[in-house]
Design an enzyme around this catalytic site. Structure first.
Site, PDB file in Angstrom:
ATOM      1  N   ASP A 154       0.834  -1.199   0.000  1.00  0.00           N
ATOM      2  CA  ASP A 154       0.000   0.000   0.000  1.00  0.00           C
ATOM      3  C   ASP A 154       0.873   1.255   0.000  1.00  0.00           C
ATOM      4  OD1 ASP A 154      -2.194  -1.743   0.240  1.00  0.00           O
ATOM      5  OD2 ASP A 154      -1.992  -1.763   2.418  1.00  0.00           O
ATOM      6  N   HIS A 182      -5.215  -3.684   5.346  1.00  0.00           N
ATOM      7  CA  HIS A 182      -4.632  -4.026   4.042  1.00  0.00           C
ATOM      8  C   HIS A 182      -5.693  -4.572   3.093  1.00  0.00           C
ATOM      9  CE1 HIS A 182      -1.626  -5.104   1.114  1.00  0.00           C
ATOM     10  NE2 HIS A 182      -1.869  -6.400   1.212  1.00  0.00           N
TER      11      HIS A 182
END
Length: 332
Positions: A154, A182
């Site tokens: 990310d 996530h």
């Protein structure tokens, strides 16, 4: 000497991740484990002129000896094992299968290398990390400072996409905290705290946030049924493992966002109290002990980011509970 183990080494993430470990000067001993195709991957890697590679192929139904050989003496265990996402599949769809896989592998790690750093890549990370923690607790070897959910992809995406917008040729120069979890809306990029500071045009902000949150879908669609984000995830997983090893060797000032059990890390209790979540991805200062300090960047979030955080927390609470419940009340 640093012994690294990749569990799920023959998979889409596992193969490029094993390659990166193989060519890293920080890894002295590399062990590979998977239930299929491990000898071929190991043979391929063994032709590279760096450290030795040892494979441990599990023969069904008995894989315990292979796990024991792979894990004994490990300093860092990286777990990308699991089934990949396919078009139309959410991370939650992966849960039941991957939860069982992670549970079994962490049980083996608890038995054969209880002091190792454990880095969980297997999705859904928001649930698989709590699963790993419950397994380690049951074995009386849980060290919150040594269990990590790898959310580095990310961060990598945020750096890359912002670099595209502002014209930065080397996005690695950008430090952008990405917090929460996530998956989807649990991922919250804090662009207001980028270093150096960046000016994201207001008409591009929503689309940028969405692209960071759902970048995996972009790759799944582009691969048209042939896989998910394997290469970028392997890079991100290795980047985090590399940071962890550098910190273990004494390098100072290494900070990486990662999904940890907050009450067990210095500075984490306040974040857990503020969010109502015991697990959360925040920037963490790494050191020889593992997670040395959780850095509270949430209190500096702007109003736009606070709304994203509120949404993320709702999803995270459900994901975390699903993971804990999977261990405490296993499906029949």
């Amino acid at each position: 000497m640093v012994k690294a183990v990749v569990l799920g080494a023959a998979g889409g993430i596992g193969q490029p991740l094993s390659l990166l470990c193989k060519i890293s000067p920080l890894v002295d001993d590399l062990a590979l484990f998977d239930v299929v195709n491990t000898p071929g991957v190991a043979a391929d890697l063994s032709h590279i002129s760096s450290v030795a590679v040892r494979d441990f192929k599990g023969e069904k139904p008995e894989t315990e000896e292979a796990k024991k050989k792979a894990l004994t003496g490990a300093d860092i265990v990286i777990i990308p094992a699991g089934v990949p996402r396919k078009p139309g599949m959410t991370r939650d769809d992966l849960f039941k299968t991957n939860a069982g896989i992670v549970k079994g592998l962490v049980e083996a790690a608890a038995k054969y290398c209880p002091d190792a750093y454990i880095c969980v890549i297997s999705n859904p990370v928001n649930s698989t990390v709590p699963i790993a923690a419950e397994v380690l607790k049951a074995a009386n070897v849980f060290n919150p400072k040594k269990l990590f959910g790898v959310t580095t992809l990310d961060v990598v995406r945020a750096q890359t996409f912002v670099g595209d917008i502002i014209g930065e040729k080397d996005p690695r120069k950008l430090a952008i905290p990405v917090v929460g979890g996530h998956s989807g809306s649990t991922i919250v990029p804090l662009f207001s705290q980028s270093k150096p500071s960046v000016d994201i045009p207001s008409d591009k902000l929503d689309a940028l946030v969405n692209r960071v949150q759902f970048g995996g879908d972009e790759v799944v669609k582009a691969k048209d049924g042939a896989g998910s984000a394997t290469l970028s995830m392997a890079y991100a997983g290795f980047r985090f493992a590399e940071s962890l090893i550098k910190a273990a060797k004494g390098e100072k000032g290494i900070v990486e966002p990662t999904f940890v059990y907050l009450p067990g890390v210095e500075g984490g209790a306040a974040i857990a109290e503020a969010t109502g979540c015991d697990y959360f991805s925040v920037p963490v200062e790494l050191g020889p002990a593992g997670a040395e300090k959780a850095i509270n960047v949430l209190e500096k979030a702007n109003d736009y980011e606070k709304k994203l955080l509120d949404e993320a927390i709702k999803g995270l609470k459900t994901n975390i509970e699903a993971g804990i419940s999977f261990v405490k009340n296993p499906p029949k």
